[in-house]
Scaffold this active site. Sequence first.
Site, PDB file in Angstrom:
ATOM      1  N   TYR A 164      -4.348   6.208   9.908  1.00 29.71           N
ATOM      2  CA  TYR A 164      -4.125   4.858  10.425  1.00 29.71           C
ATOM      3  C   TYR A 164      -5.029   3.879   9.690  1.00 29.71           C
ATOM      4  O   TYR A 164      -6.200   4.183   9.444  1.00 29.71           O
ATOM      5  CB  TYR A 164      -4.453   4.791  11.922  1.00 29.71           C
ATOM      6  CG  TYR A 164      -3.218   4.621  12.766  1.00 29.71           C
ATOM      7  CD1 TYR A 164      -2.423   3.489  12.607  1.00 29.71           C
ATOM      8  CD2 TYR A 164      -2.836   5.578  13.685  1.00 29.71           C
ATOM      9  CE1 TYR A 164      -1.273   3.339  13.364  1.00 29.71           C
ATOM     10  CE2 TYR A 164      -1.690   5.432  14.442  1.00 29.71           C
ATOM     11  CZ  TYR A 164      -0.909   4.306  14.279  1.00 29.71           C
ATOM     12  OH  TYR A 164       0.220   4.147  15.015  1.00 29.71           O
ATOM     13  N   GLU A 223      -4.718   0.001  10.196  1.00 33.73           N
ATOM     14  CA  GLU A 223      -4.303  -1.380  10.506  1.00 33.73           C
ATOM     15  C   GLU A 223      -5.306  -2.375   9.945  1.00 33.73           C
ATOM     16  O   GLU A 223      -6.520  -2.182  10.047  1.00 33.73           O
ATOM     17  CB  GLU A 223      -4.175  -1.571  12.021  1.00 33.73           C
ATOM     18  CG  GLU A 223      -2.795  -1.180  12.521  1.00 33.73           C
ATOM     19  CD  GLU A 223      -2.758  -0.899  14.003  1.00 33.73           C
ATOM     20  OE1 GLU A 223      -3.552  -0.068  14.458  1.00 33.73           O
ATOM     21  OE2 GLU A 223      -1.930  -1.520  14.682  1.00 33.73           O
ATOM     22  N   ASP A 266      14.612 -12.829  -3.510  1.00 32.56           N
ATOM     23  CA  ASP A 266      14.703 -11.412  -3.145  1.00 32.56           C
ATOM     24  C   ASP A 266      15.231 -10.671  -4.371  1.00 32.56           C
ATOM     25  O   ASP A 266      16.429 -10.720  -4.675  1.00 32.56           O
ATOM     26  CB  ASP A 266      15.651 -11.266  -1.945  1.00 32.56           C
ATOM     27  CG  ASP A 266      15.817  -9.813  -1.513  1.00 32.56           C
ATOM     28  OD1 ASP A 266      15.482  -8.905  -2.298  1.00 32.56           O
ATOM     29  OD2 ASP A 266      16.306  -9.592  -0.385  1.00 32.56           O
ATOM     30  N   THR A 268      12.273  -4.594  -2.693  1.00 31.92           N
ATOM     31  CA  THR A 268      12.162  -3.241  -2.160  1.00 31.92           C
ATOM     32  C   THR A 268      11.707  -2.356  -3.317  1.00 31.92           C
ATOM     33  O   THR A 268      11.751  -2.754  -4.486  1.00 31.92           O
ATOM     34  CB  THR A 268      13.502  -2.737  -1.586  1.00 31.92           C
ATOM     35  OG1 THR A 268      14.524  -2.941  -2.559  1.00 31.92           O
ATOM     36  CG2 THR A 268      13.861  -3.457  -0.315  1.00 31.92           C
ATOM     37  N   LYS A 290      14.833   1.117  -5.200  1.00 36.20           N
ATOM     38  CA  LYS A 290      16.078   0.977  -5.968  1.00 36.20           C
ATOM     39  C   LYS A 290      15.738   1.229  -7.425  1.00 36.20           C
ATOM     40  O   LYS A 290      15.288   2.318  -7.773  1.00 36.20           O
ATOM     41  CB  LYS A 290      16.684  -0.403  -5.715  1.00 36.20           C
ATOM     42  CG  LYS A 290      17.046  -0.627  -4.242  1.00 36.20           C
ATOM     43  CD  LYS A 290      17.730  -1.953  -4.020  1.00 36.20           C
ATOM     44  CE  LYS A 290      18.237  -2.116  -2.597  1.00 36.20           C
ATOM     45  NZ  LYS A 290      17.216  -2.526  -1.626  1.00 36.20           N
ATOM     46  N   ARG A 307      10.872   4.470  -0.148  1.00 35.10           N
ATOM     47  CA  ARG A 307      11.404   3.331   0.600  1.00 35.10           C
ATOM     48  C   ARG A 307      10.233   2.460   1.053  1.00 35.10           C
ATOM     49  O   ARG A 307       9.255   2.954   1.602  1.00 35.10           O
ATOM     50  CB  ARG A 307      12.215   3.816   1.807  1.00 35.10           C
ATOM     51  CG  ARG A 307      13.291   4.800   1.436  1.00 35.10           C
ATOM     52  CD  ARG A 307      14.270   5.011   2.542  1.00 35.10           C
ATOM     53  NE  ARG A 307      15.285   3.995   2.480  1.00 35.10           N
ATOM     54  CZ  ARG A 307      16.372   4.059   1.695  1.00 35.10           C
ATOM     55  NH1 ARG A 307      16.571   5.092   0.907  1.00 35.10           N
ATOM     56  NH2 ARG A 307      17.244   3.086   1.694  1.00 35.10           N
TER      57      ARG A 307
HETATM   58  N1  DSN Z   1      21.685  -1.802   1.478  1.00 32.74           N
HETATM   59  C1  DSN Z   1      21.145  -2.177   0.191  1.00 32.74           C
HETATM   60  C2  DSN Z   1      22.180  -2.130  -0.871  1.00 32.74           C
HETATM   61  O1  DSN Z   1      22.915  -1.156  -0.883  1.00 32.74           O
HETATM   62  O2  DSN Z   1      22.257  -3.003  -1.712  1.00 32.74           O
HETATM   63  C3  DSN Z   1      20.484  -3.475   0.232  1.00 32.74           C
HETATM   64  O3  DSN Z   1      19.553  -3.488   1.255  1.00 32.74           O
END
Ligand code: DSN
Length: 382
Positions: free
Chosen positions: A47, A49, A194, A220, A223, A229
Amino acid sequence: MSHKPTISELAAEESRRQNSVINLIASENFVSDEVKAVLGSDLTNKYAEGQPGWRYYGGVEIVDKIENRVKELAQKVFNTNYHVNVQPYSGSIANLAVYFGFLQPHDPIMGLELSHGGHLTHGHPVTISGKLYDRYAYFVNQKTGLLDYDQLESEANEVRPKLIISGASAYSREIDFKRISEIAHTVGALHLADISHISGLIATELHQSPFGHADFVMTTTHKILRGPRGAILFCKPEHAKKIDKAVFPGLQGGPHMNAIAAIGVALEEALLPAYKTYCQQVVANAQMLAELLTKKGINIVTGGTDNHLFLVDLRPQGITGAIAQQRLEEIGIIVNKNSIPYDDTPPQDPSGIRIGTCAITTKGITSQELEKLAEKIVSVLA
Ligand code: DSN
């Protein structure tokens, strides 16, 4: 009595599935063994925080070093001195942190329409971002399928939004982040870029960067960045305090230190020369696949791609995205059904599919294999 598989057995089964199909889902990828090892390490037990230097728990000497290093790596990968927060659990929370920190309920915001390539968290009415704030969608041009910056500008002048969100999850052309920042700032709005889908291309200078223009940049990490994630949220230094407070304690509790550390491993990998080669190959593969399909009579939205993905318009074939997704899965090719701009059918039953090349490029697909792949795709769509 029939044996119910354990979760570990099911996880192993999922690994076998992933390795036995061709994955064309534009937002998925394969992480390295090093990323997996750190994600599954004892860091999950901790933890922490707060932020490095001011935590609510003891025993944080090492996690402080880790989090500080991951922040440095994030700035290095994106060549920026923006403030960085690496704690958001995912992209949806990171976007929400911007809204929570800088907007009041019912403030007007603008985001790209979902069916035009935008994202749910950019103010879609079914999400908290659309329920708490008054979202005005902007659109791509009906003829070209391209973002219509002039239309965005005149709409922004009318709406006077507090925030404009750029970025997309199904848009295959370069985004002019500088222009969107200029539009936002002219009408007194902040700009959130984004970049989740294209962050790797921005890091390797294959796409225009929003840094230096946008007030907030969010990506994110799972990807094209090939991490676990999670998400990274950057902001101009003057917004740092509000952003950190919005993430914790505003929206989250303890940061997932194992995920943060694994993001660091992915960022270390993104600094290697091989990562730029990978990103170049992702784009080359997407362009080649789009071209091969076009030659075989398949209609690609905007006629091609500048990035890692493209949309197939299935209306000429007279089949829906759901049918195409199912037929492709039957022959071991995984895609997702997707709306296309100005679709006449609902998102649950859209007229397109989205195809991306991040995962197959990680697996090292060759150009001969891409040719065969195009033939297989056409054989079930036509
Ligand atoms: N769900 C993702 C995508 O497939 O593009 C985006 O968050």
